[in-house]
Scaffold this active site. Sequence first.
Site, PDB file in Angstrom:
ATOM      1  N   ASP A 290       0.862  -0.751  -0.381  1.00 48.46           N
ATOM      2  CA  ASP A 290      -0.057  -0.134   0.166  1.00 48.46           C
ATOM      3  C   ASP A 290       0.448   1.173  -0.360  1.00 48.46           C
ATOM      4  O   ASP A 290       1.597   1.654   0.453  1.00 48.46           O
ATOM      5  CB  ASP A 290      -1.051  -0.088   1.579  1.00 48.46           C
ATOM      6  CG  ASP A 290      -2.127   1.612   1.480  1.00 48.46           C
ATOM      7  OD1 ASP A 290      -1.718   2.788   0.251  1.00 48.46           O
ATOM      8  OD2 ASP A 290      -2.795   0.617   1.046  1.00 48.46           O
ATOM      9  N   HIS A 321      -3.923   0.493  -2.394  1.00 52.67           N
ATOM     10  CA  HIS A 321      -5.022   1.294  -1.174  1.00 52.67           C
ATOM     11  C   HIS A 321      -6.290   0.928  -1.724  1.00 52.67           C
ATOM     12  O   HIS A 321      -6.267   1.312  -2.914  1.00 52.67           O
ATOM     13  CB  HIS A 321      -3.857   2.899  -1.857  1.00 52.67           C
ATOM     14  CG  HIS A 321      -4.964   3.193  -0.382  1.00 52.67           C
ATOM     15  ND1 HIS A 321      -4.287   3.105   0.445  1.00 52.67           N
ATOM     16  CD2 HIS A 321      -5.588   4.582  -0.642  1.00 52.67           C
ATOM     17  CE1 HIS A 321      -5.588   3.810   1.366  1.00 52.67           C
ATOM     18  NE2 HIS A 321      -6.227   4.571   0.526  1.00 52.67           N
TER      19      HIS A 321
END
Length: 360
Positions: A290, A321
């Site tokens: 992420d 993400h």
Amino acid sequence: CRLLCKPSALAQHLIRSLRQSSVLWGDHWPWPRWPQLQMLQQLLQLPGQEPVVARELLQLRDAGLVALDWLVGPQGARSGNGEGGPSAVLLLIPNAAGKVTGELLQLGLRALERGSIPVIFNRRGHNGCPLTTPQLQPFGDPGDLREVVAYLCCRHPTAPLLAVSEGSGSGLLLAYLGESGSSSCLAAAACISPVFRGRDWFEAGMPWLYEWPLLLHLKRGLSRYTGSLAKMVDGDRLLGSHSLRELEETLFCQTKRHPTSWEAYWERNEPLRDADEVAVPVLCLCSADDPVRGPLAHSLPLELFHSSPYFFLLLTPHGGHCGFPWQGAGHCWGHEAVLQFFKAMAEFLRAEEWMKGPSR
């Protein structure tokens, strides 16, 4: 993927349920080494079918307004579980900038197909919701969300209430669960790519590919209310902000009436400040790559998942993400994991009720 949690009967049931889901197995990841591309797809992708939305404005105690967008399907078809029982209400919480992504809408439509009643929570001044008071919702202040949950419980008193948050919007959901404890009225909750440490997240900043679109999205919405907010904040400084942190400080710390420090603001708004009080199952779906949440070692509170029986961390090596793309007809791997989690929680609760017997 790995499931990190404290050993319990609930955890064992969840593990068995996830193992039965074919979507969690196999090599279905497109572009596994490009989290930025996955994030860009998540920001720009539109749902396969444009949903039909019925908007409802809810007046709060201080005369402020929030908007509830009820998803009624691509062709206006109402949801139902087909078994005569109450459908679950699924509350969808967008990120802190209020951007309703195509992925969030897609999750709502997937839930609608499976018999749930999805509704999107829009904060004050977000997504065309009128701003009737010179006050916006701080990052981790669950006051407005608490009133929304109470309203949903009154409108659907026999239906289980579930909640899903996306990205930085998870700060609001986690704060609500901590403050409410066993009185949250939720049966289960899920956070997709959550931000656990709000202050660190704002101070570290994000990749421009993510920060600037959200910053411009916020400024465009706030520009409509510069007159209403003039008594509270400096409008020129607000619209001239160069980062999300500067915008957050201008809105909630450097106010004209009740200024406060950055440190004091986060003492009241950290998402996990009352994490020990959470009393409903919470799935946190995170990816190791992420680019928005921050470094894995510093942004994931791993000790929380080992100590609390209510927190479950489903950690994947890839996914970016809020991306979690899956090779298929518009499918998202994360959506399937979240819906499978809710199904497992419902099965476990039904089994617990059955074991208690008629004496209850």
